[in-house]
Design a protein around this motif. Structure first.
Motif, short mmCIF file in Angstrom:
data_model
loop_
_atom_site.label_atom_id
_atom_site.label_comp_id
_atom_site.label_asym_id
_atom_site.label_seq_id
_atom_site.Cartn_x
_atom_site.Cartn_y
_atom_site.Cartn_z
N UNK A 67 6.16 10.42 1.98
CA UNK A 67 5.01 9.53 1.79
C UNK A 67 5.30 8.17 2.41
N UNK A 68 4.24 7.39 2.57
CA UNK A 68 4.25 6.19 3.41
C UNK A 68 4.06 4.93 2.56
N UNK A 69 4.97 3.98 2.71
CA UNK A 69 4.86 2.68 2.03
C UNK A 69 4.63 1.61 3.08
N UNK A 114 8.70 14.55 -1.10
CA UNK A 114 7.46 14.40 -0.32
C UNK A 114 7.62 13.26 0.69
N UNK A 139 11.82 7.21 8.17
CA UNK A 139 11.17 6.50 9.27
C UNK A 139 10.90 5.07 8.82
N UNK A 190 9.69 10.23 -5.54
CA UNK A 190 9.25 11.55 -5.09
C UNK A 190 9.88 11.86 -3.73
N UNK A 227 0.86 -1.19 0.00
CA UNK A 227 0.00 0.00 0.00
C UNK A 227 0.89 1.23 0.00
N UNK A 228 0.45 2.30 -0.68
CA UNK A 228 1.20 3.55 -0.69
C UNK A 228 0.26 4.69 -0.35
N UNK A 229 0.72 5.61 0.52
CA UNK A 229 -0.09 6.75 0.97
C UNK A 229 0.70 8.04 0.76
N UNK A 248 7.18 2.38 6.12
CA UNK A 248 8.31 3.31 6.11
C UNK A 248 8.04 4.54 5.26
N UNK A 249 8.80 5.58 5.56
CA UNK A 249 8.81 6.82 4.78
C UNK A 249 10.18 6.88 4.13
#
Ligand SMILES: [Ca+2]
Ligand SMILES: [Ca+2]
Ligand SMILES: [Ca+2]
Ligand SMILES: [Ca+2]
Ligand SMILES: [Ca+2]
Ligand SMILES: [Ca+2]
Ligand SMILES: [Ca+2]
Ligand SMILES: [Ca+2]
Ligand SMILES: [Ca+2]
Ligand SMILES: [Ca+2]
Ligand SMILES: [Ca+2]
Ligand SMILES: [Ca+2]
Ligand SMILES: [Ca+2]
Ligand SMILES: [Ca+2]
Ligand SMILES: [Ca+2]
Ligand SMILES: [Ca+2]
Lengths: 148, 148, 148, 148, 148, 148, 148, 148, 148, 148
Positions: free
Chosen positions: J30-32, J28, J103, J25, G119-121, J58-59
């Protein structure tokens, strides 16, 4: 196995030998269900690990399969190459050889491969054995004994 | 039991004696389902505690089993060593002796051991008793009566 | 009832009288399922409140049971002492008297007592009535119509 | 309808006329299941809105029901007064008139009224049609294709 | 409305007027949650029915909204053309006008359109009102009070 | 109460008096959660029964509420007319009077009325009491201890 | 596209152009949540199809994204090669360009690949925009409006 | 214990002594969660068995609690009389004595008594220890790795 | 396919050719279940994408269908216009041609269209083949192997 | 590995080397999120297999971890002896070495041992990195895209 890391003292070994014990009530057709979530083998094509959950449903005759040896038996596939359809039939054959049950159903639910989920179900029925007609009752699902 | 800690005044005792009451409608084949989540005994091999949930499905004949004594009966296994397959058949035998039902099914779902889950199902049918053919209807699942 | 607190003006009264209406299609065997989550009575031994959810499954003949009077009928047990097994059979008997259905199944699921859950299922079949053989199809479960 | 508010340009109209299309494989008994969550009508007693989810299970003969016209047909009940039991039978009658299926089951699940949930199930079987004996297999439930 | 079919005697009418009652404990900031599953309006573009479930979360000030009039208010949208985003804000505005709460959140979950699910959430906070810091505790989910 | 039917010997009585016991660890802010599914009262407008599930979350100070008397206290509402919002605040007030907790939250989830579900949440905080900042950890949901 | 099979008359075309409409209440920070289950693209490495569910959470500024064009926009990825992490950021960038929201969060949940779920956010916040402090309330989960 | 039935050779004994092992990464604040479904003790008032599920959440300092001894420790309550609130605090005290963690939360969920469900949560924080501010991310729920 | 974007090097191609392998146990009637969540085609009326999950249940004869080619076969529908009822029957016909099974059931569950959910089920039975009478046992549902 | 059975041609090998690719990216945060259900190692005490599901949140900074090599990395533990707490920290250390994220949180959920379930959660935060304050919105749970 990497026995160095393990200190060379495994307390148990994987085995194809299934231990059994005497059926405590062989006069009665009763049903034993076992769920074995810790099954892994190797894909014979790629050598990569495969995973499955194995379910056992059987009506014992003279013998039952012993839980601990069943765990060691399942462990014995860890380094073997196994096709989904073949290994399910093999497990059924091995268990039938070991305890000669009146009835046995093996259900294998494999982890997703190529985006596709595969389950395989194989059964054995002892020659001449007939199931009692099933007494159909309203069914009620189980729930947790606690809240939250 | 540690009666010191308990002040020596238990209000009830575990018992093998099952109390019964008269079936309020013995002319009709009706179905009683009971779920008993508080079953524990000891493993005969290791002496360590085992746990299970017991389900009772029966069609009474002249007698029904009384709920409170059923609880005390289940308590009676707390300090006994019991194999999964044997204790399920024993509970069935004891209940059949007590109330002589037209039909009874005992289902025992044991807590995981060695990573394997085991359930056992045993049934009794009174000689000459035949179930009515089941009227199959669309089935609808129950849900909570509240939201959230 | 504490009519003081209520201002003496209840808009409805509990009743044992079940109202009925004409079956709109008595030529066809069709199935009506009703779930009645608001059932409470008193324990005949302790006088304390008991609770249950009642399910009704029936195939009407000439009459159907009217929803509002069914609710008032269920209310009529609020101050009565009722054993689980007996009250389930009583509800079935009362409904059969009122609408003489081709088939009726009453399922009562009682709230936990003594840590044990009890459900009771009782059925009535009209003399000479036979269910059509059930057309077994793949079944699909319903889900919420919205997300979240 | 309040066409003022809508600008007088509805792109579709509710209708009792069900459109059909040719069964692509009428030689084979196959099963079509449709879930229609957007059903509303009026209570004939109070004039207030009622809501239900309608399920259709059928084995087509020469014709299938067209999805879009089925939606418009369901819309046609929006301003009609309908009893639960009657409207379920009416929907079955209308669909049978339109496509003359080998088998059809209409299931209507109504929203709660008076704290009671009501479902109605009605079936039609073509004269002389017999279902193939169902091939009973182990069943596996579907799950989400994603996580979280 | 089709009053012919309904016998011309609706017991209630849809209305924009929201009735209120006095907050029984206006000294305390407490939270009222209401779930209103029976919302339908019309799509302003196509004239076809839309459906949603509406959730109300509010902290009352001097007044609470009366349940029955809330139902009639929701009914008032049945024949109106409404965009998803606009109608959610409109419901919030109307409720704020009626009861002037300390806090209110309206959540609308619309049925799928074009394969896409849409939810809209809008909030009002009274000028100068501050929520108490929330006391965070372990949370426990509710379950059914019965089994099966 | 119908004491005739009950044989005139209720073993307990509903009561407004809440019994308490000493907090076993009043130096520590700990959290007690109780779920009370068996709450019923009467609608003050119609006189008909209402039902709810009550949840209690509190941090005790010197006293805890005794479980059995809590049950009898909840029973005391059985014949009283109660508005949803008012009775939730009343239960909170009564419990605060009895045990003077550091913190208490009462959550009442009422059964559906008029197709609308209502929950009410009310809290009390002792003067000068501050919650410890919550230690946020990854959360894991509980599941059944058995399979099937 | 295989327009032969489709008769050469597609009623819509995939597009990168996102249509918008005016925010009906731009003075209020409100939240729009959209779930788009029908996303597919191609794996840039293997050329094979990939699938995902896309979730959109945003607080609009002057504009909202129009549902139908959002569907056509998602369709535009059907024949493109897309890495999971990149396409999620791309969708966010395109939507931000189109409607310049106060806040937007795009969540993409991809179907399993190599036995691993991803999942990616990704989020965008308008310069200078601050969310209102969230009003934390007890939360209640939604359930089906029907039974069974 | 009934050692006759058990053959006099228990492989383990219940114990209050908790074994520990060195934290493999004491420089990092990490979180260990343990779920212990097999807890039973006796009710100090009635002498009858009580049941609970115990959850442990802790951030170790120099030591971790060893799984097998934790099981034997939980077993040690089997014949003791324990109040719900007291035993939860006792378990926390014993574990804190054994491993002196930076943080520990004990959650006990007791089986239903008198129709009421009780959970107790107690925490310990090492003097001077501060949790790192939690990094809040979107959360995704786990699901089964197989289908059916 | 947009091979530019993909660098012109797809590792696999969609195909109508289904590869097979020899049934490892053709003497035994066993059951293979496959779930294929990644099916998409085009609506023949609008040209827009449609989505479905396809389920395969079969009892092989001499051949089984190979998983990887099954995936490529499902991919072959990606750019084809397909009616729901026709494509389900087509998939069944193609699979029967490829492996001539004793029994096969294809279940297609399509994503919502016009607010209506459609599932289609089609079966093939080899001439002269009879299923063994099913051995009906108590059924137990699977759960996650982990907690949380 | 049993290469005989596998024909000596594994297409991939387990490895400790994690491959990476450039963050698409990196400007930015973003969260995986990745879920890896196929983890198995050996118990260092008994030599018997252990199983877990591993979750990665993680970010990324400059690099992301490549999915296929992540699978091979997880495979590398298959024949190693690993304590639960240590292996979770080791996986975190290895991943941090490979991609140096802003993170990362590793969550390991182990299969039941001794009737106890254990989960371990460990985090890494880059020096000087601060998470953006989380924008708290109403949350909506995902559901299946099909019915049944
Ligand atoms: Ca190995
Ligand atoms: Ca895969
Ligand atoms: Ca059945
Ligand atoms: Ca003992
Ligand atoms: Ca174990
Ligand atoms: Ca009364
Ligand atoms: Ca059936
Ligand atoms: Ca069956
Ligand atoms: Ca209208
Ligand atoms: Ca929280
Ligand atoms: Ca949190
Ligand atoms: Ca294409
Ligand atoms: Ca929150
Ligand atoms: Ca109880
Ligand atoms: Ca749609
Ligand atoms: Ca949060």
């Amino acid at each position: 196995m990497n026995e160095q890391l393990l200190g060379g003292k495994p307390t148990a070994e994987p085995t194809k030998a299934l231990e059994t014990f005497e059926n405590p009530n062989s006069a009665r057709d009763f049903h034993i269900h076992m769920e074995i979530p810790e099954f892994t083998c190797l894909c014979p094509k790629t050598g990569q690990p495969d995973f499955a959950v194995i379910y056992l449903d059987y009506i014992p005759n003279k013998l039952c399969v012993e839980l601990k040896s069943l765990k060691l038996y399942m462990w014995s596939f860890r380094d073997e190459g196994c096709f989904h359809e073949a290994v399910t039939n093999q497990i059924l054959d091995d268990l039938v050889s070991a305890i000669d049950p009146k009835f046995m159903r093996v259900t294998a639910k494999f982890y997703v491969r190529g985006g596709i989920f595969t389950n395989v179900v194989a059964e054995h029925r002892a020659a001449g054995w007939q199931p009692q007609p099933y007494v159909e009752l309203s069914q009620f699902s189980a729930q947790s004994n606690i809240r939250g």
